[in-house]
Design an enzyme around this catalytic site. Structure first.
Site, mmCIF file in Angstrom:
data_model
loop_
_atom_site.group_PDB
_atom_site.id
_atom_site.type_symbol
_atom_site.label_atom_id
_atom_site.label_comp_id
_atom_site.label_asym_id
_atom_site.label_seq_id
_atom_site.Cartn_x
_atom_site.Cartn_y
_atom_site.Cartn_z
ATOM 1 C CG PHE A 253 -1.712 -1.278 1.380
ATOM 2 C CD1 PHE A 253 -2.611 -1.730 0.418
ATOM 3 C CD2 PHE A 253 -1.494 -2.068 2.504
ATOM 4 C CE1 PHE A 253 -3.283 -2.938 0.583
ATOM 5 C CE2 PHE A 253 -2.147 -3.280 2.669
ATOM 6 C CZ PHE A 253 -3.045 -3.722 1.711
ATOM 7 N NE ARG A 335 0.662 10.908 -7.802
ATOM 8 C CZ ARG A 335 0.221 10.537 -9.016
ATOM 9 N NH1 ARG A 335 -1.080 10.477 -9.259
ATOM 10 N NH2 ARG A 335 1.060 10.242 -9.968
ATOM 11 C CG PHE A 369 2.482 9.262 -3.869
ATOM 12 C CD1 PHE A 369 3.283 8.436 -3.099
ATOM 13 C CD2 PHE A 369 3.107 10.280 -4.599
ATOM 14 C CE1 PHE A 369 4.662 8.608 -3.071
ATOM 15 C CE2 PHE A 369 4.489 10.462 -4.563
ATOM 16 C CZ PHE A 369 5.262 9.619 -3.796
ATOM 17 C CB THR A 467 4.863 13.604 -10.366
ATOM 18 O OG1 THR A 467 5.274 13.279 -9.050
ATOM 19 C CG2 THR A 467 3.362 13.522 -10.492
ATOM 20 C CB ALA A 536 2.909 5.887 -9.323
ATOM 21 C CD GLU A 738 -1.288 5.466 -6.451
ATOM 22 O OE1 GLU A 738 -0.829 6.164 -5.540
ATOM 23 O OE2 GLU A 738 -0.917 5.563 -7.630
#
Lengths: 793, 488
Positions: A253, A335, A369, A467, A536, A738
């Site tokens: 996770f 994010r 995230f 990112t 991600a 996610e």
């Protein structure tokens, strides 16, 4: 595996042709069970702590700081050695190489060096013949501290500009001007709680020293390459001496993206000193005290809008509590900022993200995230606007959705493409009977005095890609053995999300062979190097593509060989259902592989992939950081008790976009599990620290993740069908790890809707996250007081 | 010597530290690593195993937390672990159903889920009951799936008509009967002992009260071990080690249950699961409370006497028992005395039990026909959580005047205690809203609760008052649901 496909080589051409006409049953798009499912249920699936121990096995236990911020004035480890069975004690002074194990930026000493910066920080570690002995000895060490003032609150850190990194801004137009010119303007604050990962398997590493001064590390990690790099760096040896092996995690996770490194590196240091195998498994409480969590956030917003509820301008401050060190916080707060629009065109916007430094464990990656916190902030604004205007929150949401051809550029200047929001919402509104149920709920609330119901339909738009652009790469390795069996390896890690199953399905589909022929093996840095973390939501997108590339390379070699061998045009060669057609000839995959081997064709290949199109210019706060967006929406109905604050989720309907699903069963599992985890974050999962900075909800008796009875009484989950990802992703699928997490926001909004009913939906209740029964009851009280005051005035 | 069946193999062990949990025994001593440690505190269920016992010539199957159970509890029983469910290469129907329904993701909680479902399938009436399935899984946390596929798996079990355990049943029963501890063996035979660090750790398992009394005389500082669901936390979480343990689960007298015209008697070692069977009819709300008491695994092990004797201010049964007017029979060196439960608690974790004295039975008056009795438990999570506040209310009315009121709260003070001032505002007054409001205010004089991670003082007092209001509202004609738990 003598003949894995069951294709008898003695089959006649007619039989083979029959088989060729049938399609493969285990390829892409099929509901294949998780590759380990049968071993999960039988107890045969081995996790790191389940491996057989060596006779000279050492167990490692760390002594944790009992101060949030202090100078260590004295450490005495002599009492540790008085306990029989103790092999050695290590402190910061015993690290042969670099002490710092910060993932991207420095700031995380493996063991505290002179200063402790949070309650729970490892100071020393004891290796002994059993975990109990190691613990007893570690607790016997004498540690003296001189306390330093600690910062334990996000707001306070923000006020004092106590930051781990510089703040960052996204800007479009003139927010202030728009706010001043708007017909309506609202301001507010929101506290958002953090979240403990509560992977069922705690952090664990087992290290075996090798003959050349290297280390073989079995580690439950999402990021084998980083563990490899850090073990090498703390030991001051080159990376080629370190091998990381990772078969499966008992949940990750995000919690095992950077923070698996501590136990791995400590165990490696002791293995290096003693030459013995060393295992470190954190007891649950120590795991909860010493590792970071989802970032708590403090939000301030100032929003301007018109009579219809459409945003004209917004200023938002997003202050994330990073804990004591940077870890991944820079990207996480980024994010949060990238997702502070969720599905909405913000108009003139000024979004500021702060990376607050506090004396707490270093907060880290956790599914979403930072995205969830940014999205919760804007969803709260939507609810606030709705109550202010006396409108249904869903109407406000829809009014602000990104457009398809206009109002479709984000506040970081990426164009929103393939926008599904309108259709998706319309579908879900209809299939969940949102309108009828809202009416029924209003009727119920009029006659029910103790219990009130609420409903909310909330959307999700989530950007897919790391990112940090360079991380968007992956590798894979495929061997085909002479019997036709296939050995598959890739850089991703299996934490339950079904990545190995999906990647194997992709290879099966490419080579047109049965899944059972493909042996999935432990992720290993010796096989696929320089991997990115499995994070991600990118696992299948990246590693699936890399494995596909490797499979295609092998397939091309087999085609070239078959063309020559059978004297046909390569373009006429077809692979289907464990067979190859070359002109008029049919040949089994096994037979072709054998022939290719004898013809000296290489049957092993790597594959590589990097994501196209993405970039971000940080100086201009502008770019195309996401390859594409995933969409979804959830509609939840709750009932709350206005006397106690208790609640229950009565029904949840979800419609979610995974493009063309690689495996609908696994994807549904991700959607359901993500939703429940998101709901837990916003309802019962409450992290509480005492005045000394100690986490007091440090075990599952105090920290309550959803249990089975918290699943919605009526739970209807669907994937959007017949909607491929227009981008060139692997089989046009979309990432799924996610995005569904944020579907849980619907429950939080529904609870607030139920509370708001007490004001006839005119007042937006201030209920921070998580909305525990206590927070709900206090929200009810505040709201009733406001209503009473209105009556008086 | 402890004798038990580990799956199908008879084990006799005598040289192991009696402070060893079954979980550690399985993983370390027996290298059976299918059973997982998720928390070692009985809160996650990853370590769930099943104990089979002979009762009335039948095998009963109970799911328990192996991290909360010490070896002496195995004596004379069959311990079933996840490794034993497969028959050859064939998965057991509960395993197959989980695979078919995609009920595992990371798989770490899965062996525990399998064992809970196994015991559910053994006790089920062949017919899917969602309530029973949720109860069976109430103590199994899963962080990946969101539980829906596990619920689906429970629903779709292809019920084993004759699985490997059924086929072996008679043989198992015969073996277990053979290894039952004899009733007349001398009590001071240590069940287990281990020489280590020059101390001797001992465990005893008396089979009757006479033996227990003589053991307590000989070892006055010995710790009594019943379900162990609280005591074992001292071992696994506080890292204590007990030199002398007396396991009382084998004493028949402490397992006795009897219903009389005026009262119900429950032996102190009656499990909370059994209590539910007996009390749910008499005091339905007590039954509902027990359904939310910890998890099924804990209720299968934990005892009513233990929940009282550990004197926690947040124990769930004491408020409900005090409101019902329960009293205790205490026993010491063969002689007995009785005491109303409401005076049993002195201070935080302190009771009137003298050294060597123990609770023998709990006596609960039958419910007066027209009395109103309600219990409310407030916790962050509805299931498997510890109360922030637990309120129990019992009143009798005559001509709409309150003639008797017994109100007790847990979580509001250092001990579970009666709300005497609140009661005084009710007794002799009309059963109406104004009396309730006065009584709600009086709770402020009865209690000064604390703030902790479960709830703030402010929430506790506020919610405690509202529970009284709720009790009154529920006594009024009302056709709509009044509790979120009414929705199932």
């Amino acid at each position: 595996m003598s003949n894995p496909s069951g294709t008898a080589t003695t089959k006649s051409q007619i039989e083979l042709e029959q088989q060729f006409k049938q399609s493969l049953t285990t390829g892409v798009g099929r509901k294949i069970p998780h590759e380990s499912a049968a071993r999960h249920v039988s107890g045969e699936a081995l996790y790191v702590d389940d491996q057989l121990e060596y006779p000279n096995q050492l167990h490692l236990y760390a002594r944790l700081s009992e101060q949030a911020h202090a100078t260590i004035t004295h450490i005495d480890t002599t009492p540790c050695y008085k306990i029989p069975g103790v092999r050695c004690v290590i402190t910061a002074q015993d690290i042969p190489g670099q002490l710092d194990i910060g993932a991207v930026f420095p700031g995380d000493p493996l063991l505290a060096d002179g200063t402790v910066e949070y309650f729970g920080q490892p100071i020393l570690a004891v290796a002994a013949s059993s975990l109990d002995i190691a613990r007893e000895a570690a607790l016997a060490a004498i540690i003296e501290y001189k306390p330093i003032t600690a910062v334990l609150d996000t707001k306070e850190a923000l006020k004092n500009k106590s930051f781990v990194q510089e703040s960052h801004q996204h800007k479009r137009g003139h927010a202030k001007k728009a706010l001043n010119n708007s017909a309506h303007r609202l301001q507010g604050v929101l506290h958002i709680g953090g979240q403990e990962h509560f992977y069922l398997e705690t952090q664990v590493s087992s290290v075996m020293p090798s003959e050349d001064g290297g280390m073989l590390v079995f580690c439950s990690t999402q990021n084998p390459t980083e563990i490899q790099k850090l073990v090498a760096s703390v030991l001051n040896i080159p990376m080629n001496k370190v091998v990381i092996d990772m078969r499966r995690m008992g949940g990750g996770f995000g919690g095992k993206e950077t923070q698996a490194a501590g136990p791995a590196c400590m165990a490696a240091v002791v293995a290096n000193i003693t030459g013995q195998p060393v295992k470190m498994r954190l007891p649950r409480v120590d795991d909860m005290l010493s590792t970071g969590k989802r970032h708590p956030f403090y939000i301030e917003y100032d929003v301007g809008f018109d009579d219809s509820g459409r945003l004209h301008g917004i200023e938002m401050q997003l202050a994330g509590n990073c804990g004591y060190s940077p870890d991944l916080s820079g990207s996480i707060i980024d994010r949060a900022m990238f997702h502070s629009d969720n599905a909405y065109y913000l108009g003139n916007a000024l979004i500021t993200g702060h990376r607050c430094k506090t004396n707490m464990a270093s907060n880290t990656a956790f599914r979403g995230f930072g995205g969830p916190q940014g999205m919760l902030a804007i969803e709260n604004v939507m609810d606030h606007i709705a109550r202010h205007l006396g409108k249904d929150p869903l109407d406000i949401r829809k009014r602000n959705f990104y457009g398809k051809t206009e109002r479709n550029i984000t506040h970081y200047h990426q164009t929103v493409e393939d926008n599904l929001l309108d259709e998706l919402t319309q579908d879900l509104e209809q299939s969940s009977s949102y309108g009828e149920r809202r009416k029924a709920i209003m009727l119920f609330n009029k006659s029910s005095h103790i219990l009130k119901k609420g409903i909310a339909l909330t959307p999700v738009k989530f950007g897919i890609s790391f990112t940090a652009t360079f991380l968007n790469q992956a590798g894979a390795l495929i061997h085909i053995y002479t019997d036709g069996s296939i050995h598959l390896n890739h850089g991703g890690t299996e934490m339950g999300q079904g990545l190995n199953t999906k990647v194997a399905q992709i290879v099966a589909e490419e080579l047109q062979v049965d899944l059972e022929r493909i042996q999935i093996t432990a992720t290993n840095t010796g096989k696929v190097p320089n991997t990115s973390p499995t994070a991600a939501s990118s696992g299948a997108d990246l590693n699936g593509k890399a494995a596909q590339a490797a499979a295609r390379e092998l397939k091309q070699r087999l085609i070239d060989f078959a063309a020559t061998h059978f004297g046909v045009n390569p373009a006429s060669i077809r692979f289907n259902n464990n067979l190859i057609q070359a002109g008029e000839q049919f040949i089994s995959f096994n037979d072709l592989v054998q022939l290719a081997y004898f013809a000296q064709v290489s049957l092993s290949s790597t594959g590589f992939y990097k994501t196209p199109k993405i970039f971000y210019d940080r100086d201009k706060a502008s770019g195309h950081p996401f390859y594409y967006f995933s969409y979804g929406a959830a509609c939840s109905e709750v009932v709350i008790d206005t006397l106690t604050g208790e609640y229950k989720v009565l029904r949840t309907d979800i419609l979610h976009d995974v493009g063309a699903s690689l495996n609908p069963a696994i994807d549904i599992g991700q959607v359901e599990g993500g939703f429940i985890q998101g709901m837990g974050w916003l309802t019962t999962e409450e992290l509480i620290w005492n005045e000394q900075g100690k986490l007091t909800t440090n075990n599952p008796a105090g920290y309550k993740i959803p249990a089975i009875a918290d699943t919605p009484l009526d739970f209807r989950v669907k994937l959007i069908e017949n909607r491929k990802n227009p981008e060139d992703t692997v089989f046009h699928s979309k990432a799924v790890g996610e995005p569904p997490f944020m579907l849980g926001i619907s429950v939080w909004s529904a609870i607030k809707d139920a509370v708001s009913s007490l004001s006839d939906y005119r007042i937006h209740p201030q209920i921070d996250a998580p909305a525990t029964p206590e927070k709900v009851l206090m929200g009810v009280q505040r709201l009733l007081k406001q209503v009473a005051e209105e009556h008086l005035s | 010597m402890i004798r038990f069946l580990l799956n199908n193999t008879l084990q006799s062990i005598s040289d192991i530290d009696p402070n060893t949990t079954i979980l550690n025994y399985l993983r370390t001593t027996k290298s059976l690593t299918g059973t997982k440690e998720g928390c070692a505190s009985g809160d996650c269920g990853a370590c769930t195993v099943v104990l089979a016992e002979v009762k009335n010539d039948q095998l009963t199957y109970l799911a328990i937390n192996s991290c909360l159970t010490l070896l002496p509890a195995l004596n004379g029983k069959q311990l079933i672990t996840v490794e034993a469910l497969k028959s050859g290469s064939q998965l057991h129907p509960v395993q197959q159903s989980l695979v078919d329904n995609h009920g595992s993701q990371c798989g770490f909680c899965t062996p525990g889920i399998v064992m809970s479902l196994f015991s559910y399938s053994k006790n089920a009436q062949q017919e899917f009951s969602k309530a029973k399935a949720l109860e069976a899984l109430s103590g199994n946390l899963c962080r990946c799936t969101g539980y829906q596929p596990i619920i689906n798996a429970a629903q779709e079990i292809n019920y084993p008509k004759n699985d490997w355990f059924d086929q072996q049943q008679q043989e198992t029963i015969d073996t277990l009967k053979n290894i039952q501890p004899p009733q007349n063996s001398p009590a001071n035979d240590a069940l287990l002992s281990k020489h280590q660090h020059s101390t001797t750790k001992k465990a005893f398992a008396p089979v009757n009260l006479t033996q227990l009394d003589s053991l307590l005389k000989q070892y006055p500082s010995a710790h009594l071990l019943a379900g162990g669901t609280d005591l074992v936390l001292d071992i696994t979480q506080k890292h204590q080690s007990f030199d002398e343990l007396i396991y009382v689960g084998g004493i028949d007298e402490l397992q006795q249950v009897s219903t009389h015209e005026t009262h119900i008697e429950l032996g102190a070692a009656v499990s909370l699961t059994q209590c539910h069977t007996i009390l749910a009819n008499e005091y339905p709300d007590f039954g509902h409370l027990l359904e939310r008491f910890a998890s099924l695994q804990v209720r299968n092990q934990g005892t009513l006497g233990g929940n009282i004797a550990n004197a926690s201010p947040i124990g769930d049964t004491p408020p409900a028992l005090i409101a019902a007017g329960a009293s205790l029979q205490l026993r010491h060196a063969g002689s007995v005395r009785s005491m109303p439960l409401e005076v049993f608690f002195i201070d935080y974790r302190k009771t009137h039990l003298a050294a060597g004295e123990y609770i023998e039975k709990i006596i609960i008056p039958r419910k007066p026909k027209h009395s109103l009795y309600k219990v409310y438990k407030l916790s962050k999570r509805l299931d498997d959580d510890i109360s922030a506040v637990c309120g129990a209310f019992h009143i009798e009315l005559s001509n709409n005047k309150v003639i008797r009121a017994t109100i007790a709260y847990g979580g509001m003070a250092a001990i579970c205690k009666r709300a005497t001032q609140c009661e005084q505002e009710l007794i002799g007054h009309s059963w109406d809203k104004s009396s309730i409001e006065r009584a709600m205010a009086a709770l402020g004089s009865d209690y000064t609760p604390l703030t902790d991670f479960r709830a703030s003082a402010q929430y506790r007092i506020h919610a405690a008052r509202n529970l009284l209001l709720k009790f009154w509202m529920e006594s009024q004609p009302n056709s709509l649901p009044t509790r979120v738990t009414d929705y199932v």
